[in-house]
Write an enzyme that holds these catalytic residues in place. Structure first.
Site, PDB file in Angstrom:
ATOM      1  N   TYR A  80       0.853  -1.204   0.000  1.00 15.01           N
ATOM      2  CA  TYR A  80       0.000   0.000   0.000  1.00 15.01           C
ATOM      3  C   TYR A  80       0.881   1.244   0.000  1.00 15.01           C
ATOM      4  O   TYR A  80       0.624   2.198  -0.717  1.00 15.01           O
ATOM      5  CB  TYR A  80      -0.891  -0.011   1.252  1.00 15.01           C
ATOM      6  CG  TYR A  80      -1.938   1.076   1.260  1.00 15.01           C
ATOM      7  CD1 TYR A  80      -3.200   0.840   0.728  1.00 15.01           C
ATOM      8  CD2 TYR A  80      -1.654   2.330   1.786  1.00 15.01           C
ATOM      9  CE1 TYR A  80      -4.158   1.841   0.725  1.00 15.01           C
ATOM     10  CE2 TYR A  80      -2.612   3.335   1.783  1.00 15.01           C
ATOM     11  CZ  TYR A  80      -3.873   3.091   1.255  1.00 15.01           C
ATOM     12  OH  TYR A  80      -4.817   4.076   1.252  1.00 15.01           O
ATOM     13  N   PHE A 132      -9.314  19.564 -24.556  1.00 15.53           N
ATOM     14  CA  PHE A 132      -9.642  18.156 -24.654  1.00 15.53           C
ATOM     15  C   PHE A 132     -10.903  17.971 -23.819  1.00 15.53           C
ATOM     16  O   PHE A 132     -11.093  18.665 -22.818  1.00 15.53           O
ATOM     17  CB  PHE A 132      -8.490  17.259 -24.166  1.00 15.53           C
ATOM     18  CG  PHE A 132      -8.847  15.812 -24.345  1.00 15.53           C
ATOM     19  CD1 PHE A 132      -8.936  15.268 -25.613  1.00 15.53           C
ATOM     20  CD2 PHE A 132      -9.174  15.007 -23.268  1.00 15.53           C
ATOM     21  CE1 PHE A 132      -9.341  13.953 -25.801  1.00 15.53           C
ATOM     22  CE2 PHE A 132      -9.571  13.692 -23.449  1.00 15.53           C
ATOM     23  CZ  PHE A 132      -9.659  13.164 -24.718  1.00 15.53           C
ATOM     24  N   THR A 133     -11.766  17.058 -24.239  1.00 10.90           N
ATOM     25  CA  THR A 133     -13.092  16.925 -23.613  1.00 10.90           C
ATOM     26  C   THR A 133     -13.034  16.865 -22.082  1.00 10.90           C
ATOM     27  O   THR A 133     -13.717  17.635 -21.395  1.00 10.90           O
ATOM     28  CB  THR A 133     -13.791  15.648 -24.128  1.00 10.90           C
ATOM     29  OG1 THR A 133     -12.896  14.544 -23.973  1.00 10.90           O
ATOM     30  CG2 THR A 133     -14.199  15.778 -25.581  1.00 10.90           C
ATOM     31  N   ASP A 223      -0.020  19.169 -20.977  1.00  9.84           N
ATOM     32  CA  ASP A 223      -0.692  17.868 -21.068  1.00  9.84           C
ATOM     33  C   ASP A 223       0.179  17.000 -21.968  1.00  9.84           C
ATOM     34  O   ASP A 223       0.209  17.184 -23.188  1.00  9.84           O
ATOM     35  CB  ASP A 223      -2.112  18.038 -21.646  1.00  9.84           C
ATOM     36  CG  ASP A 223      -2.828  16.694 -21.797  1.00  9.84           C
ATOM     37  OD1 ASP A 223      -2.163  15.643 -21.731  1.00  9.84           O
ATOM     38  OD2 ASP A 223      -4.056  16.693 -22.004  1.00  9.84           O
ATOM     39  N   LYS A 266      -1.960   6.479 -22.820  1.00 10.49           N
ATOM     40  CA  LYS A 266      -1.411   6.872 -24.120  1.00 10.49           C
ATOM     41  C   LYS A 266       0.115   6.908 -24.060  1.00 10.49           C
ATOM     42  O   LYS A 266       0.788   6.177 -24.765  1.00 10.49           O
ATOM     43  CB  LYS A 266      -1.920   8.261 -24.505  1.00 10.49           C
ATOM     44  CG  LYS A 266      -3.373   8.273 -24.885  1.00 10.49           C
ATOM     45  CD  LYS A 266      -3.868   9.692 -25.119  1.00 10.49           C
ATOM     46  CE  LYS A 266      -5.312   9.700 -25.490  1.00 10.49           C
ATOM     47  NZ  LYS A 266      -5.615   9.408 -26.868  1.00 10.49           N
ATOM     48  N   ARG A 389     -15.611  12.992 -33.450  1.00  5.22           N
ATOM     49  CA  ARG A 389     -14.975  14.127 -32.793  1.00  5.22           C
ATOM     50  C   ARG A 389     -15.528  15.387 -33.461  1.00  5.22           C
ATOM     51  O   ARG A 389     -14.901  16.035 -34.265  1.00  5.22           O
ATOM     52  CB  ARG A 389     -13.444  14.074 -32.928  1.00  5.22           C
ATOM     53  CG  ARG A 389     -12.779  12.898 -32.247  1.00  5.22           C
ATOM     54  CD  ARG A 389     -12.516  13.031 -30.743  1.00  5.22           C
ATOM     55  NE  ARG A 389     -13.640  12.985 -29.839  1.00  5.22           N
ATOM     56  CZ  ARG A 389     -13.519  12.715 -28.545  1.00  5.22           C
ATOM     57  NH1 ARG A 389     -12.353  12.426 -28.006  1.00  5.22           N
ATOM     58  NH2 ARG A 389     -14.574  12.731 -27.753  1.00  5.22           N
ATOM     59  N   PHE A 455     -21.115  12.422 -25.123  1.00  7.84           N
ATOM     60  CA  PHE A 455     -20.704  11.550 -26.231  1.00  7.84           C
ATOM     61  C   PHE A 455     -20.402  10.134 -25.777  1.00  7.84           C
ATOM     62  O   PHE A 455     -20.474   9.202 -26.569  1.00  7.84           O
ATOM     63  CB  PHE A 455     -19.488  12.139 -26.957  1.00  7.84           C
ATOM     64  CG  PHE A 455     -18.279  12.325 -26.074  1.00  7.84           C
ATOM     65  CD1 PHE A 455     -18.113  13.491 -25.357  1.00  7.84           C
ATOM     66  CD2 PHE A 455     -17.321  11.331 -25.953  1.00  7.84           C
ATOM     67  CE1 PHE A 455     -17.000  13.666 -24.539  1.00  7.84           C
ATOM     68  CE2 PHE A 455     -16.214  11.492 -25.144  1.00  7.84           C
ATOM     69  CZ  PHE A 455     -16.057  12.673 -24.426  1.00  7.84           C
TER      70      PHE A 455
HETATM   71  C1  LIG Z   1      -4.719  14.931 -24.728  1.00  4.79           C
HETATM   72  C2  LIG Z   1      -5.441  14.156 -23.692  1.00  4.79           C
HETATM   73  N1  LIG Z   1      -5.494  14.611 -22.444  1.00  4.79           N
HETATM   74  C3  LIG Z   1      -6.135  13.928 -21.473  1.00  4.79           C
HETATM   75  C4  LIG Z   1      -6.755  12.729 -21.729  1.00  4.79           C
HETATM   76  C5  LIG Z   1      -7.516  12.010 -20.640  1.00  4.79           C
HETATM   77  O1  LIG Z   1      -6.843  10.857 -20.290  1.00  4.79           O
HETATM   78  P1  LIG Z   1      -7.610   9.540 -19.745  1.00  4.79           P
HETATM   79  O2  LIG Z   1      -8.428   9.006 -20.857  1.00  4.79           O
HETATM   80  O3  LIG Z   1      -6.501   8.638 -19.303  1.00  4.79           O
HETATM   81  O4  LIG Z   1      -8.450   9.987 -18.601  1.00  4.79           O
HETATM   82  C6  LIG Z   1      -6.716  12.217 -23.025  1.00  4.79           C
HETATM   83  C7  LIG Z   1      -7.391  10.941 -23.321  1.00  4.79           C
HETATM   84  O5  LIG Z   1      -7.631  10.553 -24.408  1.00  4.79           O
HETATM   85  C8  LIG Z   1      -6.045  12.954 -24.027  1.00  4.79           C
HETATM   86  O6  LIG Z   1      -6.003  12.525 -25.294  1.00  4.79           O
END
Ligand SMILES: Cc1ncc(COP(=O)(O)O)c(C=O)c1O
Length: 482
Positions: A80, A132-133, A223, A266, A389, A455
């Site tokens: 842990y 990003f979403t 990011d 990723k 997208r 989405f």
């Molecule tokens: C550029 C970017 N930032 C953040 C994220 C969010 O990451 P996660 O899907 O691991 O929560 C993604 C996911 O696709 C992404 O492409």
């Protein structure tokens, strides 16, 4: 990168790996694919992999893992607190990303949540190259707003601009002066800007953003989810780094940011995520949120085995033969589609091939979601699962009105070292057929719309019987072929 020429003169990408673990795929008949679409609300997120042939939804958590990653998972130190697996991960972050302090989180959006909880307040504005979403959802959830500051070139589909992900520096300074630096908790730069076609920024642009951040004393957050691919394209496209290497470019980029966060799904072909920094003050500001939202500071909600895979995956991010595989396959497919007149985002970026539904489905109004319609149609006629997208991926404004996307894209993700060249050729073939029959594609309407990130689980239905007509034409042309 070392070039490999074919004697035949053909320009095709060559796999620099061999496949040793395989997974059977299912190519089900078109009638079943139509049923699956109906069951899944014409939303490709809601399809079962039993019905999907080529899963090009995303590269998130779907990159092929290496033998070394899998081997590392076996030596996990389950504890842990104080796990040696975390120590190895921390060392990998320091070696590869050049940052001393690591806050582990379960995936990228968890990092976005923590940064937003810590820094975003009602009235905050976060300037970024593009949203990003999940980043946007967390910022707006805490009462903040975002400002997207790309140059106009970024929105040009057919372009040869090498760095469409660059932040518009003049606009950045303008907006800081307008809103006041105190209301800007951080500037966010996203490597390989996901939603505009996986387009990179240049190191020089990041330096310019850094200069503005310094001038106004604002934190710069990177990011880095697609940092490896952005670095690879810097090597390919930025004169200064022509003879450089992945390690130098990555460290130069992370060195310019106060905070770098990433989705390990990723970046390191594993799962998980992290926030890293060289500043003890920033580390202290964020530290308490990890046990609150994620898990103890030496696992952050991740399985210990994943942390081992992540550490090895981070080192592998420095290997150009690994990182180049996806962008070179994407470049190949972009060229094939472009040669046939099919509108795709150019220059080829990373993550996937981005097909322009605004042009292909010019007969479908944005109110009927051309990109969602194209994604559904492509699945129907091929079993290929892409991701919408476009406007479906947008969120409504604070008054509940639709906000239409700048671009209506279908993203066909090419995860690292997953697909073979004949599978890519199948994509080209079915996409070409669909393009020639594009007038048969119709629109969609929402029948179930979740209030946040609609989405993912939203349900839609076709505005007419166009899927049946498209299926009939497919059967006419392909007979009994799947
Ligand atoms: C550029 C970017 N930032 C953040 C994220 C969010 O990451 P996660 O899907 O691991 O929560 C993604 C996911 O696709 C992404 O492409």
């Amino acid at each position: 990168m070392q070039e490999i020429k074919f004697y035949s003169g053909e320009d095709i990408p060559l796999e620099l790996h061999k496949v040793r673990i395989v997974q059977k795929l299912h190519l089900v008949p078109i009638e079943r694919r139509l049923e699956a679409l109906k069951e899944g609300g014409f939303n490709t997120f809601r399809l079962s992999t039993l019905d999907v042939f080529l899963d090009m939804l995303t590269d998130s958590g779907t990159n092929a893992m290496s033998d070394n990653q899998l081997a590392a998972m076996m030596k996990a130190d389950d504890a842990y607190a104080g796990s040696q697996s975390f120590a190895r991960l921390q060392k990998a972050v320091e070696d590869v990303l050049g940052k001393k302090y690591l806050l582990p989180v379960h995936q990228g959006r968890a990092a976005e949540n923590i940064l937003s909880v810590a820094y975003v307040r009602k009235g905050s504005l976060v300037p970024m190259n593009y949203h990003f979403t999940t980043a946007m959802a967390h910022i707006t959830d805490k009462g903040g707003a975002i400002a997207e500051l790309l140059y106009d070139e970024a929105y040009v589909i057919n372009s040869d601009h090498p760095f469409k992900g660059n932040m518009n520096i003049e606009k950045l300074e303008e907006i800081i002066n307008y809103h006041g630096p105190k209301n800007i908790p951080f500037i966010r730069m996203e490597a390989s800007t996901n939603l505009i076609g996986g387009q990179p920024f240049s190191v020089q642009n990041l330096r310019d953003v850094r200069a503005i951040a310094d001038k106004y004393k604002i934190r710069l957050v990177l990011d880095g989810s697609l940092l490896g691919e952005n670095a690879f394209l810097v090597l390919q496209r930025e004169e200064e780094f022509k003879n450089s290497n992945m390690e130098t470019v990555i460290k130069t980029m992370t060195g310019l940011a106060d905070i770098c966060y990433f989705s390990a799904r990723k970046l390191s072909s594993s799962r998980g995520g992290g926030i890293c920094t060289d500043s003890i003050e920033i580390f202290r500001e964020l530290e308490a949120f990890i046990p609150l939202y994620e898990g103890f500071l030496t696992y952050g909600g991740m399985s210990i085995r994943e942390m081992e895979a992540m550490a090895v995956g981070l080192y592998e991010t420095l290997d150009e033969t690994i990182i180049s595989q996806s962008p070179t396959f994407i470049k190949y497919l972009v060229k094939q589609l472009d040669d046939k007149g099919i509108p795709v985002i150019k220059p080829a970026g990373v993550l996937g091939v981005h097909v322009d539904a605004m042009q292909i489905c010019a007969h479908i109004p944005q109110t009927q979601y051309p990109a969602g319609s194209l994604a559904a149609a492509l699945f129907l006629i091929s079993g290929i699962r892409g991701m919408e997208r476009g406007s479906i991926s947008n969120q409504r404004d604070e008054y509940g009105n639709e906000t239409y996307a700048d671009m209506e894209l279908v993203r066909l993700a090419v995860p690292r070292r997953v697909f073979t060249l004949s599978q890519i050729k199948y994509v080209e073939d079915r996409m070409t057929w669909l393009y020639e029959n594009r007038e048969l594609i119709g629109g969609l309407k929402f029948v179930y719309e979740p209030p946040v990130l609609r989405f993912f689980m939203g349900g839609l239905e076709p505005v007419s019987d166009w899927p049946e007509k498209l299926m009939a034409k497919f059967k006419e042309d392909f007979g009994e072929s799947l």
